[in-house]
Scaffold this motif. Structure first.
Motif, mmCIF file in Angstrom:
data_model
loop_
_atom_site.group_PDB
_atom_site.id
_atom_site.type_symbol
_atom_site.label_atom_id
_atom_site.label_comp_id
_atom_site.label_asym_id
_atom_site.label_seq_id
_atom_site.Cartn_x
_atom_site.Cartn_y
_atom_site.Cartn_z
ATOM 1 N N PRO A 76 17.925 11.519 -6.646
ATOM 2 C CA PRO A 76 18.373 11.378 -7.969
ATOM 3 C C PRO A 76 17.026 11.445 -9.108
ATOM 4 O O PRO A 76 15.924 10.173 -8.459
ATOM 5 C CB PRO A 76 18.945 9.918 -8.361
ATOM 6 N N SER A 77 16.393 11.671 -9.743
ATOM 7 C CA SER A 77 15.720 12.226 -10.210
ATOM 8 C C SER A 77 15.084 10.800 -10.966
ATOM 9 O O SER A 77 13.617 10.631 -11.422
ATOM 10 C CB SER A 77 15.630 12.720 -11.622
ATOM 11 N N ASP A 78 15.550 9.858 -11.263
ATOM 12 C CA ASP A 78 15.230 8.928 -11.716
ATOM 13 C C ASP A 78 14.083 7.398 -10.301
ATOM 14 O O ASP A 78 13.480 6.689 -10.925
ATOM 15 C CB ASP A 78 16.324 7.389 -12.464
ATOM 16 N N ALA A 79 14.897 8.283 -9.311
ATOM 17 C CA ALA A 79 14.180 7.839 -8.207
ATOM 18 C C ALA A 79 11.798 8.049 -8.007
ATOM 19 O O ALA A 79 12.188 8.491 -8.280
ATOM 20 C CB ALA A 79 14.598 7.867 -6.990
ATOM 21 N N VAL A 80 11.476 7.109 -8.139
ATOM 22 C CA VAL A 80 10.565 6.684 -7.247
ATOM 23 C C VAL A 80 10.198 7.625 -5.870
ATOM 24 O O VAL A 80 10.483 6.292 -5.395
ATOM 25 C CB VAL A 80 9.168 6.417 -7.746
ATOM 26 N N GLU A 81 8.865 8.297 -5.625
ATOM 27 C CA GLU A 81 9.290 8.888 -4.297
ATOM 28 C C GLU A 81 8.235 8.487 -3.775
ATOM 29 O O GLU A 81 7.130 9.729 -4.842
ATOM 30 C CB GLU A 81 10.054 10.143 -3.746
ATOM 31 N N TYR A 82 6.784 8.385 -2.808
ATOM 32 C CA TYR A 82 5.778 7.985 -2.341
ATOM 33 C C TYR A 82 5.960 8.859 -0.667
ATOM 34 O O TYR A 82 6.975 8.327 -0.421
ATOM 35 C CB TYR A 82 5.401 6.485 -2.529
ATOM 36 N N TYR A 83 4.882 9.627 -0.971
ATOM 37 C CA TYR A 83 4.918 10.606 0.508
ATOM 38 C C TYR A 83 3.301 9.274 1.080
ATOM 39 O O TYR A 83 2.313 9.544 0.803
ATOM 40 C CB TYR A 83 4.787 12.025 0.150
ATOM 41 N N THR A 84 4.204 9.545 2.969
ATOM 42 C CA THR A 84 2.488 9.705 3.682
ATOM 43 C C THR A 84 2.767 9.847 4.517
ATOM 44 O O THR A 84 3.784 9.568 5.321
ATOM 45 C CB THR A 84 2.166 7.753 3.429
ATOM 46 N N PRO A 85 1.634 10.103 5.818
ATOM 47 C CA PRO A 85 2.201 10.716 7.015
ATOM 48 C C PRO A 85 2.365 9.334 7.476
ATOM 49 O O PRO A 85 2.999 9.605 9.012
ATOM 50 C CB PRO A 85 1.099 11.107 7.221
ATOM 51 N N SER A 86 1.788 7.992 7.473
ATOM 52 C CA SER A 86 2.585 6.534 7.587
ATOM 53 C C SER A 86 3.111 5.723 7.376
ATOM 54 O O SER A 86 2.251 4.938 6.475
ATOM 55 C CB SER A 86 0.809 6.077 8.519
ATOM 56 N N PRO A 87 4.381 5.759 7.082
ATOM 57 C CA PRO A 87 4.799 5.032 6.386
ATOM 58 C C PRO A 87 4.440 3.517 7.101
ATOM 59 O O PRO A 87 5.431 1.929 6.044
ATOM 60 C CB PRO A 87 5.989 4.871 6.555
ATOM 61 N N GLU A 88 4.248 2.873 8.375
ATOM 62 C CA GLU A 88 4.205 2.245 9.376
ATOM 63 C C GLU A 88 3.301 1.655 8.264
ATOM 64 O O GLU A 88 3.690 0.058 7.846
ATOM 65 C CB GLU A 88 4.384 2.103 10.502
ATOM 66 N N LEU A 89 2.347 2.038 8.303
ATOM 67 C CA LEU A 89 0.943 1.423 7.636
ATOM 68 C C LEU A 89 1.147 1.236 5.984
ATOM 69 O O LEU A 89 0.408 0.283 5.619
ATOM 70 C CB LEU A 89 -0.292 2.256 7.204
ATOM 71 N N ALA A 90 1.909 2.211 5.260
ATOM 72 C CA ALA A 90 2.196 1.609 4.127
ATOM 73 C C ALA A 90 3.074 0.631 3.895
ATOM 74 O O ALA A 90 2.826 -0.210 2.790
ATOM 75 C CB ALA A 90 2.785 2.978 3.854
ATOM 76 N N LEU A 91 4.103 0.133 5.124
ATOM 77 C CA LEU A 91 4.760 -1.282 5.488
ATOM 78 C C LEU A 91 4.461 -2.143 5.140
ATOM 79 O O LEU A 91 4.374 -3.137 3.963
ATOM 80 C CB LEU A 91 5.939 -1.213 5.813
ATOM 81 N N ALA A 92 3.379 -2.210 6.124
ATOM 82 C CA ALA A 92 2.009 -3.288 6.412
ATOM 83 C C ALA A 92 1.837 -4.183 5.040
ATOM 84 O O ALA A 92 1.267 -4.488 4.698
ATOM 85 C CB ALA A 92 1.122 -3.141 7.274
ATOM 86 N N THR A 93 1.080 -2.806 4.275
ATOM 87 C CA THR A 93 -0.440 -2.841 3.271
ATOM 88 C C THR A 93 0.773 -3.457 2.288
ATOM 89 O O THR A 93 0.577 -4.367 1.449
ATOM 90 C CB THR A 93 -0.357 -0.960 2.554
ATOM 91 N N LEU A 94 2.079 -2.945 1.223
ATOM 92 C CA LEU A 94 2.977 -3.087 0.580
ATOM 93 C C LEU A 94 3.935 -5.255 0.497
ATOM 94 O O LEU A 94 2.508 -5.156 0.393
ATOM 95 C CB LEU A 94 3.806 -2.395 0.605
ATOM 96 N N ALA A 95 3.712 -4.978 2.308
ATOM 97 C CA ALA A 95 4.076 -6.281 2.192
ATOM 98 C C ALA A 95 3.377 -7.665 2.744
ATOM 99 O O ALA A 95 3.195 -8.068 2.089
ATOM 100 C CB ALA A 95 4.700 -5.820 4.003
ATOM 101 N N ALA A 96 2.028 -7.100 2.982
ATOM 102 C CA ALA A 96 0.855 -7.941 2.411
ATOM 103 C C ALA A 96 0.497 -8.248 1.211
ATOM 104 O O ALA A 96 0.240 -9.205 0.922
ATOM 105 C CB ALA A 96 -0.839 -7.191 3.104
ATOM 106 N N LYS A 97 0.602 -7.210 0.496
ATOM 107 C CA LYS A 97 0.243 -7.531 -1.687
ATOM 108 C C LYS A 97 1.191 -8.016 -1.636
ATOM 109 O O LYS A 97 1.111 -8.901 -2.398
ATOM 110 C CB LYS A 97 0.247 -5.840 -2.539
ATOM 111 N N CYS A 98 2.629 -8.535 -1.837
ATOM 112 C CA CYS A 98 4.264 -7.947 -1.878
ATOM 113 C C CYS A 98 4.519 -9.995 -1.228
ATOM 114 O O CYS A 98 4.637 -10.490 -2.593
ATOM 115 C CB CYS A 98 5.043 -8.099 -2.041
ATOM 116 N N TYR A 99 3.798 -10.271 -0.646
ATOM 117 C CA TYR A 99 3.952 -11.493 0.083
ATOM 118 C C TYR A 99 2.664 -12.395 0.844
ATOM 119 O O TYR A 99 2.727 -14.157 0.929
ATOM 120 C CB TYR A 99 4.442 -11.497 1.476
#
Length: 478
Positions: A76-99
């Motif tokens: 649905p239109s209220d969701a923010v969707e980010y795109y990347t060729p490597s969601p695995e790297l994005a996950l690691a980067t976001l987790a490092a920032k979050c925790y």
């Protein structure tokens, strides 16, 4: 952390959602839809076991409004969707920032290899604890910290799980946090952005080719990734030539900075080692049998010595540093012994039985089952390992769940022809009691199970069952 701050400076394509979404305070990064909530970011990963993009709609229904994936998820239109060729790297980067902010004062160690990872970590942790150091571990068995142990889930940890573990280690005031890395975890880039102090390789012998990894090149690349991390110290077996490492390298084995000079078995008790620690000799007794016990003890010794544990401390602590559920001796009396182990693949079972054969004067038996609903393809090979290396096999239930234990036992038997070499006893308690009662002088019994768990999964329900207690009760009734 607010969404706009969490994703700030990340080079990700974006489909804009509702403006309020960027003000949401994010508490968790998740990769399963059942963990999704309003305060989470859902990262869709593609793995050999499924495509996380298919779970995005379910995550949205649970309140999640921030998503990361490699393709459009049509939310649905209220969701923010980010795109990347490597969601695995994005996950690691976001987790490092979050925790990641509070873990700076924890010494983080990664351990990988084909064999012995959990045993080496458990032994190393026991050495540290015996010297008064606080340590937390994450292995395939689960998470251990202080006096607490939390069983592992049904899936391998991802980068967010690792960062949550590191945050827990900091909260529990652990000085050391030790993480076991399977080749699958490394292929999924779970190690990316982890602030390692040291990493250790136990050995290298390709496995899971054609399932988790397409070929040996993929497997090697996964293991190599940890050795090319920014960790300032790498510990490798002296005879390992298939992999290389960057940074300072410490070799251990038949030669190197940590060298095994003498080794000998001590009956059913364990193994004795004479180790050269950079010129200082240490006489070590390790209460585990088998050739691999020497390797695991030496790897744990090398790691302990590299982080400041003295040779004298190692020698004093090692006799009490046996890993839980890895050829764990439950009972020895009048030449009869009972061991507990967690081997669940044919290669591991064969190695364990070969080790026990060397300390068995008479008959070697094994209590064996297999999980229901999955891993059906390895049942025959598991049975082959048991029939070829043991004298007698007790086939029983082991987390059969909704599948019939009789069918599982028949799958394990396969086309094996000698019915006198096995017995089907579907009650696990009855199988253990019968196997213990059958012990004669010089016999050894191996029970394969879940040494860290006291449950059996039957028809979707976990019921209490302890292999250790079953053995104790059977011995009392002898």
């Amino acid at each position: 952390m607010r969404v706009d701050k969490l994703f700030g400076n990340l080079d990700l394509a974006r489909r804009k959602g509702a403006l309020y979404t960027y003000d949401l305070k994010i508490k968790n990064i998740v990769t399963t839809c059942d963990a999704a909530a309003r305060d989470t970011v859902y990262v869709a990963l593609k793995t050999p076991f499924g495509d996380g993009h298919h779970g995005a709609a379910a995550a949205y229904s649970r309140g999640c409004r921030v998503f990361v994936g490699s393709r459009v998820m049509d939310l649905p239109s209220d969701a923010v969707e980010y795109y990347t060729p490597s969601p695995e790297l994005a996950l690691a980067t976001l987790a490092a920032k979050c925790y990641g902010e509070p873990v700076r004062d924890v010494t983080v160690i990664g351990v990988t290899g084909t064999h012995g990872k959990t045993s080496v970590i458990d032994t190393f942790a026991a050495l540290l604890r015996a010297t008064g150091r606080r340590v937390a571990t994450l292995t395939t068995d689960g998470v251990s910290y202080g006096e607490h142990f939390v069983h592992a889930g049904d899936r391998a940890p991802d980068a967010a799980d690792l960062w949550r573990f590191l945050r827990l280690a900091h909260r529990e005031k652990a000085e050391f946090a030790v993480v076991e890395f399977s080749s699958y975890m490394l292929a999924q880039k779970a190690h990316f952005s982890i602030p390692f102090t040291a990493v250790l390789l136990t050995d290298y012998a390709p496995r899971h080719i054609g399932t988790v990894h397409a070929d040996e090149c993929s497997y090697r690349a996964a293991k190599q990734a940890l050795l090319e991390s920014a960790a300032p110290l790498k510990l490798l077996p002296f005879d390992c030539t298939a992999l290389t490492a960057v940074g300072r390298v410490v070799r251990y084995g038949s030669d190197g900075e940590v060298a095994l000079r003498e080794a000998s078995p001590v009956g059913r008790e364990g193994v004795a080692l004479t180790v050269d620690l950079s010129g200082e000799k240490a006489e070590i007794f390790y209460p585990v049998v088998g050739d691999f016990a020497y390797k695991n003890a030496l790897a744990a010794t090398a790691l302990a010595f590299s982080v400041g544990v003295s040779a004298a401390e190692i020698a004093q602590a090692m006799p009490k540093a046996a890993p839980v559920g890895r050829l764990e001796r439950l009972f020895t009396e009048n030449g009869k012994s009972v061991y507990l182990d967690a081997a669940y693949e044919d290669e591991d079972l064969a190695a364990v039985l070969r080790a026990l054969r060397l300390v068995t004067d008479a008959r070697l038996s094994v209590v064996l089952g297999s999980v229901g609903g999955r891993a059906t393809e390895r049942r025959v090979s598991l049975g082959d390992a048991a029939f070829q290396n043991a004298d007698f096999v007790w086939l029983t239930a082991d987390d059969a769940d909704a599948e019939l234990p009789q069918k599982i036992a028949e799958d394990i038997i396969g086309e094996y022809y000698n019915s006198a070499a096995y017995r089907i006893c579907l009650s696990r308690a009855a199988a253990i009691e019968a196997a213990v009662a059958d012990l004669q002088e010089g016999d050894t019994l191996l029970i394969l199970g879940k040494p860290r768990e006291d449950t059996q999964l039957t028809r979707g329900k976990k019921e209490f069952f302890s292999d250790r207690l079953a053995v104790k009760q059977a011995l009392a009734r002898r």
